[in-house]
Structures are given as structure tokens and as C-alpha cells.
Design a protein around this motif. Structure first.
Motif, PDB file in Angstrom:
ATOM      1  N   GLY A  29       0.812  -1.201   0.000  1.00  0.00           N
ATOM      2  CA  GLY A  29       0.000   0.000   0.000  1.00  0.00           C
ATOM      3  C   GLY A  29       0.852   1.261   0.000  1.00  0.00           C
ATOM      4  N   GLY A  30       0.224   2.383  -0.335  1.00  0.00           N
ATOM      5  CA  GLY A  30       0.903   3.662  -0.265  1.00  0.00           C
ATOM      6  C   GLY A  30       1.879   3.950  -1.383  1.00  0.00           C
ATOM      7  N   SER A  31       1.769   3.223  -2.483  1.00  0.00           N
ATOM      8  CA  SER A  31       2.706   3.424  -3.594  1.00  0.00           C
ATOM      9  C   SER A  31       2.136   4.326  -4.689  1.00  0.00           C
ATOM     10  CB  SER A  31       3.095   2.074  -4.202  1.00  0.00           C
ATOM     11  OG  SER A  31       1.952   1.417  -4.724  1.00  0.00           O
ATOM     12  N   PRO A 146       3.251   0.756  -9.745  1.00  0.00           N
ATOM     13  CA  PRO A 146       3.943   1.876  -9.103  1.00  0.00           C
ATOM     14  C   PRO A 146       4.719   1.383  -7.883  1.00  0.00           C
ATOM     15  CG  PRO A 146       1.576   2.304  -9.383  1.00  0.00           C
ATOM     16  CD  PRO A 146       1.798   0.847  -9.589  1.00  0.00           C
ATOM     17  N   MET A 147       5.863   1.974  -7.653  1.00  0.00           N
ATOM     18  CA  MET A 147       6.631   1.671  -6.446  1.00  0.00           C
ATOM     19  C   MET A 147       7.295   2.939  -5.947  1.00  0.00           C
ATOM     20  SD  MET A 147      10.178  -0.161  -7.683  1.00  0.00           S
ATOM     21  CE  MET A 147      11.079   0.581  -6.316  1.00  0.00           C
ATOM     22  N   ASN A 148       7.320   3.099  -4.634  1.00  0.00           N
ATOM     23  CA  ASN A 148       8.073   4.208  -4.059  1.00  0.00           C
ATOM     24  C   ASN A 148       9.559   3.957  -4.266  1.00  0.00           C
ATOM     25  OD1 ASN A 148       5.740   5.506  -3.105  1.00  0.00           O
ATOM     26  ND2 ASN A 148       5.751   4.285  -1.244  1.00  0.00           N
ATOM     27  N   ASP A 149      10.309   5.031  -4.375  1.00  0.00           N
ATOM     28  CA  ASP A 149      11.728   4.912  -4.684  1.00  0.00           C
ATOM     29  C   ASP A 149      12.511   4.590  -3.408  1.00  0.00           C
ATOM     30  OD1 ASP A 149      13.286   5.049  -7.083  1.00  0.00           O
ATOM     31  OD2 ASP A 149      14.390   6.701  -6.168  1.00  0.00           O
ATOM     32  N   SER A 150      12.345   3.344  -2.935  1.00  0.00           N
ATOM     33  CA  SER A 150      13.002   2.935  -1.696  1.00  0.00           C
ATOM     34  C   SER A 150      13.369   1.462  -1.779  1.00  0.00           C
ATOM     35  CB  SER A 150      12.076   3.161  -0.508  1.00  0.00           C
ATOM     36  OG  SER A 150      11.020   2.210  -0.506  1.00  0.00           O
ATOM     37  N   PHE A 151      14.321   1.059  -0.953  1.00  0.00           N
ATOM     38  CA  PHE A 151      14.708  -0.342  -0.914  1.00  0.00           C
ATOM     39  C   PHE A 151      13.589  -1.211  -0.338  1.00  0.00           C
ATOM     40  CE2 PHE A 151      19.048   1.337  -1.342  1.00  0.00           C
ATOM     41  CZ  PHE A 151      19.529   0.474  -2.317  1.00  0.00           C
ATOM     42  N   ARG A 198       8.577   4.439 -11.042  1.00  0.00           N
ATOM     43  CA  ARG A 198       9.272   4.911  -9.834  1.00  0.00           C
ATOM     44  C   ARG A 198       8.550   6.154  -9.329  1.00  0.00           C
ATOM     45  NH1 ARG A 198      15.348   5.835 -11.104  1.00  0.00           N
ATOM     46  NH2 ARG A 198      15.497   6.051  -8.822  1.00  0.00           N
ATOM     47  N   ASN A 199       7.675   5.957  -8.345  1.00  0.00           N
ATOM     48  CA  ASN A 199       6.909   7.067  -7.783  1.00  0.00           C
ATOM     49  C   ASN A 199       7.649   7.711  -6.615  1.00  0.00           C
ATOM     50  OD1 ASN A 199       4.671   7.403  -9.353  1.00  0.00           O
ATOM     51  ND2 ASN A 199       3.308   6.188  -8.093  1.00  0.00           N
ATOM     52  N   ARG A 200       7.232   8.963  -6.309  1.00  0.00           N
ATOM     53  CA  ARG A 200       7.769   9.707  -5.176  1.00  0.00           C
ATOM     54  C   ARG A 200       9.295   9.811  -5.230  1.00  0.00           C
ATOM     55  NH1 ARG A 200       3.379   7.166  -0.967  1.00  0.00           N
ATOM     56  NH2 ARG A 200       1.681   8.488  -1.657  1.00  0.00           N
ATOM     57  N   LEU A 201       9.771  10.106  -6.431  1.00  0.00           N
ATOM     58  CA  LEU A 201      11.203  10.314  -6.620  1.00  0.00           C
ATOM     59  C   LEU A 201      11.653  11.565  -5.877  1.00  0.00           C
ATOM     60  CD1 LEU A 201      11.481   9.577 -10.433  1.00  0.00           C
ATOM     61  CD2 LEU A 201      12.710   8.342  -8.648  1.00  0.00           C
ATOM     62  N   ALA A 202      12.770  11.468  -5.198  1.00  0.00           N
ATOM     63  CA  ALA A 202      13.348  12.644  -4.560  1.00  0.00           C
ATOM     64  C   ALA A 202      13.829  13.614  -5.638  1.00  0.00           C
ATOM     65  CB  ALA A 202      14.509  12.240  -3.662  1.00  0.00           C
ATOM     66  N   PRO A 229       8.775   6.732 -16.031  1.00  0.00           N
ATOM     67  CA  PRO A 229       8.809   7.765 -14.985  1.00  0.00           C
ATOM     68  C   PRO A 229       7.473   7.829 -14.265  1.00  0.00           C
ATOM     69  CG  PRO A 229       8.557   8.767 -17.151  1.00  0.00           C
ATOM     70  CD  PRO A 229       8.810   7.307 -17.388  1.00  0.00           C
ATOM     71  N   GLY A 230       7.525   7.947 -12.956  1.00  0.00           N
ATOM     72  CA  GLY A 230       6.308   8.085 -12.154  1.00  0.00           C
ATOM     73  C   GLY A 230       6.145   9.510 -11.671  1.00  0.00           C
ATOM     74  N   PHE A 231       5.541   9.658 -10.491  1.00  0.00           N
ATOM     75  CA  PHE A 231       5.246  10.973  -9.946  1.00  0.00           C
ATOM     76  C   PHE A 231       6.204  11.298  -8.801  1.00  0.00           C
ATOM     77  CE2 PHE A 231       0.569   9.948 -11.020  1.00  0.00           C
ATOM     78  CZ  PHE A 231       0.809  10.188 -12.361  1.00  0.00           C
ATOM     79  N   GLY A 232       6.613  12.559  -8.714  1.00  0.00           N
ATOM     80  CA  GLY A 232       7.427  13.014  -7.603  1.00  0.00           C
ATOM     81  C   GLY A 232       6.594  13.135  -6.335  1.00  0.00           C
ATOM     82  N   GLU A 233       7.267  13.448  -5.254  1.00  0.00           N
ATOM     83  CA  GLU A 233       6.582  13.627  -3.970  1.00  0.00           C
ATOM     84  C   GLU A 233       5.990  15.028  -3.940  1.00  0.00           C
ATOM     85  OE1 GLU A 233       4.668  12.973  -1.366  1.00  0.00           O
ATOM     86  OE2 GLU A 233       6.123  11.414  -0.860  1.00  0.00           O
ATOM     87  N   ARG A 234       4.735  15.143  -4.394  1.00  0.00           N
ATOM     88  CA  ARG A 234       4.087  16.451  -4.476  1.00  0.00           C
ATOM     89  C   ARG A 234       2.744  16.406  -3.747  1.00  0.00           C
ATOM     90  NH1 ARG A 234       6.895  19.377  -8.247  1.00  0.00           N
ATOM     91  NH2 ARG A 234       8.068  18.163  -9.794  1.00  0.00           N
ATOM     92  N   VAL A 235       2.515  17.427  -2.915  1.00  0.00           N
ATOM     93  CA  VAL A 235       1.288  17.498  -2.128  1.00  0.00           C
ATOM     94  C   VAL A 235       0.060  17.583  -3.029  1.00  0.00           C
ATOM     95  CG1 VAL A 235       0.019  18.873  -0.426  1.00  0.00           C
ATOM     96  CG2 VAL A 235       2.478  18.567  -0.183  1.00  0.00           C
TER      97      VAL A 235
END
Length: 285
Positions: A29-31, A146-151, A198-202, A229-235
Motif C-alpha cells: 500500500g501507499g505506492s 507503481p513503487m516508491n523509490d526505496s529499498f 518509480r513514484n515519489r522520486l526525490a 517515470p512516475g510521480f514526484g513527492e508532491r502534495v
């Protein structure tokens, strides 16, 4: 009892056309699955296509609420926002596994039949391994993960050595996708085009970001997916949910576009182009 997943080419048998099916899937969840799904839905609607949505994660129902929020906002504001047709498929509470599988298979087939006149179907799957999730994955013409950009998220795709430098082998979700690809192939379906986002890229360069990019590039060749390319960390992505809006609706809704909005819209366009669903600049997006 036969455990086979229904052949997607037969699921809407007897109809004049077969919708193209996009499936959003991973097991975490949360991706950004629902956010990504809704932007895909609206992009397709704004191309003039008829779009059906099937929510297999109906208990949590984030995508269903997103669509309902959009309907309510459209009615309350008098805005003719394009809307998809929505179907929900709930997990079965039948007492035996065989009965539950048959019930879920029937419900999903009914949902597909009800949306068989659509040009495109977007299916959101649960963020866990389940019968319904596997059914949905086998239907995919395009599987979007989608996946958050984390290990932590990368661990769903592959086992990584303790130093975070080397791939040891595919992990649970990759194995599940491989199994569903095999099931689909046995039933004569077209190969699944698997796209990992790759979502929520720094926004700043970092060693962690570079290491994940390198490992994903290796893994893409090894287990057969495309990177997009996914989405950056944007509010802004979270702010639009209560109205059921996407970044492709902002001009029509009369919102003032900020630099953050414009940057996020470019991320959406890059994603759509990577999947082959880009929309022209002169559209209302």
C-alpha cells in the motif's frame, strides 16, 4: 476444482469488441496505485475513449471513492467532467475455498460483461496477494506497478544483498507476476506488457536514488519489465482526491496553475507517453 484463471479473451465473449485492459498492481500500500489509476482513467476519457473501472480492492475502495468524489464534485459545481463506468468486486466470504473462488470468478466475469462496450478498462488490484489480485493480473494487457523509490518497495521485486548493491533473485511479487504470465500464455492470451513506475522520486540527486535506478535497470532485463517515470513527492496529488480531480482537470475546473502544478502535469504527460497514452497539448488537459 480447476484453479485456472479465466482467459481474458473469453471473459467478454459474444461482444463486438474487446476492451484493452490496464491493471494497476503491486503488493504494498501507499505506492500511488489509485492516484496513478485515476490519472490514466481521466487521460483516456479526455482522448474521447469510453472507460470502465473495476475496483478489486473494493473493501478499501480508494479508487471507487475517487470516482465517486469526482461524480459528486461534477454535479455540485455544474462541471461536465468526463466520468468512467465503475464496478466493484468484493472478496468472497463463502465458507470454502472452492466456493469463494467460484463466486469471485463469477463476479469478475459479470463486471467485465457489464463493461464490454468500453474501449478501455482500468483495474485496480488489492495491495496484497489474493485470489482476486491474481485474477486481475492475468487479465492485464498492460500491468502497471507503481513503487516508491526505496529499498523497502524494491524488496517486493527482488531480494537484494545486505549492502544494497547486488540482486540475489526475484522476490514474492515478481514471482506472482511470472506465474500469472504463464497462466495467461497457457490460455492463449497476448503477453503482458509489464511497466514499473518509480513514484515519489526525490528531487535531489542521492546515492540511494542512483543505486535503486541501477538495480531496477538490471532487474528489468532479468525479469522482463519496462521502466517508466512516475510521480514526484508532491502534495498536489493528495489535495485533488476529495474533489475527484486530476492534474488533467485543473484548467476546466478554473484552478490557478502554480509552478508545482505545471511540473506535476509534465510528470503525468511523461508517464502517459511512456505507456503509449499521451494526450495532445491542445486538449483540455
Amino acid at each position: 476444482m480447476n484453479q485456472q484463471i479465466p482467459n481474458p479473451s473469453l471473459a467478454v465473449a459474444g461482444t463486438a469488441k474487446t476492451p484493452r485492459i490496464l491493471v494497476l498492481g503491486n503488493e504494498k500500500g501507499g505506492s500511488g496505485k489509485s492516484t496513478t489509476a485515476m490519472h490514466l482513467v481521466v487521460a483516456l476519457l479526455r482522448q474521447g475513449r469510453s472507460v470502465g473501472v473495476i475496483d478489486l480492492d473494493a473493501r478499501q475502495g480508494t479508487l471507487s471513492r475517487y470516482v465517486e468524489n469526482r461524480r459528486v464534485f461534477s454535479e455540485n459545481e455544474g462541471l461536465p467532467l468526463p466520468l468512467p463506468e465503475l464496478r466493484q468486486v468484493m472478496r468472497s466470504d463463502a465458507p470454502t475455498r472452492a466456493e469463494a473462488e467460484e463466486e469471485e470468478r463469477t463476479k469478475l466475469s459479470d463486471a467485465l460483461e457489464g463493461l464490454s462496450d468500453c474501449d478501455m478498462l482500468v483495474i485496480d488490484t488489492p495491495g496484497s496477494d489474493s485470489r482476486l489480485s491474481r485474477l486481475g493480473h492475468t487479465l492485464a494487457d498492460v500491468l502497471i506497478s507503481p513503487m516508491n523509490d526505496s529499498f523497502i518497495d524494491l524488496d517486493l521485486l527482488a531480494r537484494i544483498d545486505p549492502e544494497g548493491r547486488k540482486i540475489l533473485g526475484p522476490s514474492v511479487y515478481s514471482q506472482m507476476v511470472w506465474e500469472q504470465r504463464q497462466d495467461r500464455a497457457r490460455q492463449g492470451g497476448r503477453p503482458i506488457d509489464w511497466v514499473v513506475l518509480r513514484n515519489r522520486l526525490a528531487h535531489l540527486d542521492a546515492r540511494n536514488k542512483r543505486d535503486i535506478a541501477r538495480l531496477l535497470a538490471q532487474l528489468a532485463k532479468r525479469i522482463g519489465f519496462r521502466l517508466a517515470p512516475g510521480f514526484g513527492e508532491r502534495v498536489v496529488f493528495r489535495q485533488l482526491f476529495p474533489q475527484g480531480l486530476t492534474l488533467l482537470d485543473l484548467r476546466q475546473s478554473g484552478a490557478d496553475l502554480t509552478m508545482s502544478h505545471l511540473a506535476a502535469r509534465q510528470e503525468v504527460r511523461a508517464l502517459l507517453a511512456a505507456i503509449g497514452l499521451d494526450i495532445p497539448e491542445e486538449s483540455h488537459a
